[in-house]
Design an enzyme around this catalytic site. Sequence first.
Site, short mmCIF file in Angstrom:
data_model
loop_
_atom_site.label_atom_id
_atom_site.label_comp_id
_atom_site.label_asym_id
_atom_site.label_seq_id
_atom_site.Cartn_x
_atom_site.Cartn_y
_atom_site.Cartn_z
N LYS A 4 0.83 -1.21 0.00
CA LYS A 4 0.00 0.00 0.00
C LYS A 4 0.86 1.25 0.00
CE LYS A 4 -2.07 1.47 3.75
NZ LYS A 4 -3.01 1.61 4.90
N ASP B 236 -6.68 0.79 1.04
CA ASP B 236 -6.82 0.88 2.50
C ASP B 236 -8.23 0.40 2.85
OD1 ASP B 236 -8.54 2.94 1.79
OD2 ASP B 236 -7.63 4.41 3.13
#
Length: 216
Positions: A116, A134
């Site tokens: 991420k 997320d």
Amino acid sequence: MVVARLAQEYPGTATELCALRHDSPFQLLVATILSAQSTDERVNMVTPALFAAFATPEALAAAPPEKVERLIHSTGFFRAKTKSLLGMATAVSERYGGEVPTAMADLTTLPGVGRKTANVVRSVAFGLPGLPVDTHVGRLARRLELSAETDPVKVEADVCALVPAREWGALSLRLILHGRRVCLARRPRCEECLLADVCPSANLPTVLAREKPRRP
């Protein structure tokens, strides 16, 4: 249609939409590591002093851990984050000549950097394809039936298959903004949502209300 409507509601590039203040890929990498279990607002309050004290990877790599801990204390998990920051800065300095790498395979070898975070840096700092997933992106992807997966890597693969690579970074940030403002986790504001007429989960508030356990 979903992508186009979100782009109209939240215009801008990934760089323009990113809430973390930064002036370089290195600063964005630091800020993104700090943002774990914290808020963008809190990180933006901390980073000016941190960047003033340690402006380069080399400077941060040589920083006294206790000073870094004091500077980032309010972001939470400050000891673990300090370890990640010092490790990341050392790796960038020693392995990449002080320049943040661009390749996913290189970024994810840095301490404190997962997929991420790497996607944030790639899409925002370098303008490269990258779709950070997320909790907001995952939740909206499932509600919009862009993915049925719960694993962030699988969600990323599903969503990336639906849109051109050049749109990945901005789409992620638009989903995050929409998740924070409208498509809330517990009580989505479907009556305010620009996607309500095309969203398979538009009746979710009613469903959630039915599923809420009654007090004895």
